[in-house]
Design an enzyme around this catalytic site. Structure first.
Site, mmCIF file in Angstrom:
data_model
loop_
_atom_site.group_PDB
_atom_site.id
_atom_site.type_symbol
_atom_site.label_atom_id
_atom_site.label_comp_id
_atom_site.label_asym_id
_atom_site.label_seq_id
_atom_site.Cartn_x
_atom_site.Cartn_y
_atom_site.Cartn_z
ATOM 1 N N HIS A 4 0.838 -1.202 0.000
ATOM 2 C CA HIS A 4 0.000 0.000 0.000
ATOM 3 C C HIS A 4 0.873 1.252 0.000
ATOM 4 O O HIS A 4 2.015 1.212 0.478
ATOM 5 C CB HIS A 4 -0.857 0.042 1.274
ATOM 6 C CG HIS A 4 -1.952 -0.977 1.313
ATOM 7 N ND1 HIS A 4 -2.108 -1.869 2.348
ATOM 8 C CD2 HIS A 4 -2.967 -1.237 0.454
ATOM 9 C CE1 HIS A 4 -3.173 -2.637 2.123
ATOM 10 N NE2 HIS A 4 -3.702 -2.277 0.979
ATOM 11 N N CYS B 26 -2.473 0.443 9.944
ATOM 12 C CA CYS B 26 -3.511 -0.479 9.427
ATOM 13 C C CYS B 26 -4.537 -0.871 10.473
ATOM 14 O O CYS B 26 -5.638 -1.279 10.119
ATOM 15 C CB CYS B 26 -2.887 -1.791 8.952
ATOM 16 S SG CYS B 26 -1.435 -1.591 7.995
HETATM 17 C C1 CIR Z 1 -3.586 -7.736 3.291
HETATM 18 O O1 CIR Z 1 -2.802 -8.228 2.473
HETATM 19 O O2 CIR Z 1 -4.619 -7.169 2.941
HETATM 20 C C2 CIR Z 1 -3.270 -7.873 4.761
HETATM 21 N N1 CIR Z 1 -2.593 -9.095 5.003
HETATM 22 C C3 CIR Z 1 -2.433 -6.707 5.241
HETATM 23 C C4 CIR Z 1 -3.155 -5.403 5.152
HETATM 24 C C5 CIR Z 1 -2.370 -4.280 5.718
HETATM 25 N N2 CIR Z 1 -3.111 -3.078 5.661
HETATM 26 C C6 CIR Z 1 -2.592 -1.867 5.419
HETATM 27 O O3 CIR Z 1 -1.387 -1.755 5.131
HETATM 28 N N3 CIR Z 1 -3.402 -0.842 5.423
#
Ligand code: CIR
Length: 250
Positions: free
Chosen positions: A159, A245
């Site tokens: 992201h 997150c």
């Molecule tokens: C994903 O791949 O969606 C989750 N394992 C990690 C999401 C992390 N979220 C973020 O950086 N906003």
């Protein structure tokens, strides 16, 4: 300030992974680290509203991806990973009393982790999760409220906010290998330590930064602009999650 968080899913071992090899996650430790995160927010006078986990959603702790919250409205996202789409339902319920809700429609997909909100500008990363259709939908929704949307191309990170986050009124921590620092007009940039590529994700709560204790050399650099609270977040880092997150801030 209110933070909405969500407990760690008992199925976190099946979290989506894009850039990392799968490593075993110690679930009780992940839960304890997440509780410490919520306590750090409470210490900073944030009211923390914790939503219950759901085993059907391994990544549900990463609430940032489910909504883009501004003072004027909340945009419920349509997450890029199909396994995560259902995570938005409980977030919409939690946000309904607090904001006017609008939603991103198919074929748009967007994760909140790609949205870096700096003043009246939303920098939105084009990623595997976030497409141009959704970026155009967001632009249309926020323009009447005086926001500009700037699409950002970046590489190497899941992201945009894995590569750049705000650390003070006028500065960002960034990984210059992943995003071009000249994009962020009017902001100074502090590079994360080259040996800590995942350290460009910190959570700013007023003059304090919550950062990952795993990245001491970058946190040293950030002490220059903020008071830093370092927390252990090794277990959720294995699921590719950073400190921003795990909360939606209002
Ligand atoms: C994903 O791949 O969606 C989750 N394992 C990690 C999401 C992390 N979220 C973020 O950086 N906003």
């Amino acid at each position: 300030m209110i933070a909405i968080t969500r407990e760690v899913s008992p199925s976190i071992a099946r979290a989506e992974l894009t850039h990392l090899e799968r490593l075993p996650i110690d679930y009780p430790r992940a839960v304890a680290q997440h509780e410490d995160y919520c306590d750090a927010l409470r210490e900073l006078d944030v009211e923390v509203r914790v939503l219950p986990a759901d085993a059907a959603y391994p990544d549900c702790v990463f609430v940032e991806d489910t909504a883009i919250v501004l003072d004027e409205l909340a945009i419920i996202t349509r997450p890029g990973a199909a396994s995560r789409r259902g995570e938005t339902t409980v977030m919409a319920e939690a946000l309904a009393p607090l904001r006017t809700l609008v939603t991103i429609e198919a074929p748009g997909t967007i994760d909140g982790g790609d949205v870096l909100h700096l003043g009246r500008t939303l920098y939105i990363g084009r990623s595997d999760r976030t497409n141009d259709d959704a970026i155009a939908q967001v632009a249309k929704l926020v323009q009447p409220h005086g926001y500009e949307v700037v699409p950002v191309t970046f590489h190497g990170a899941l992201h945009l906010k894995t590569a750049a986050t705000r650390v003070s009124e006028d500065s960002l921590v960034i990984n210059p290998e992943w995003v071009d620092r000249s994009i962020f007009r009017g902001f100074r940039t502090i590079a994360c330590h080259p040996d800590e590529p995942f350290a460009a994700n910190a959570l700013m709560i007023g003059p304090t930064l919550i950062g990952s204790a795993q990245y001491p050399r970058t946190l040293d650099r950030l002490q220059r602009v903020a008071s830093v609270m370092a927390i252990d977040s090794t277990e959720l880092a294995k699921a590719e999650g950073g400190v921003t997150c795990c909360s939606i801030l209002l």
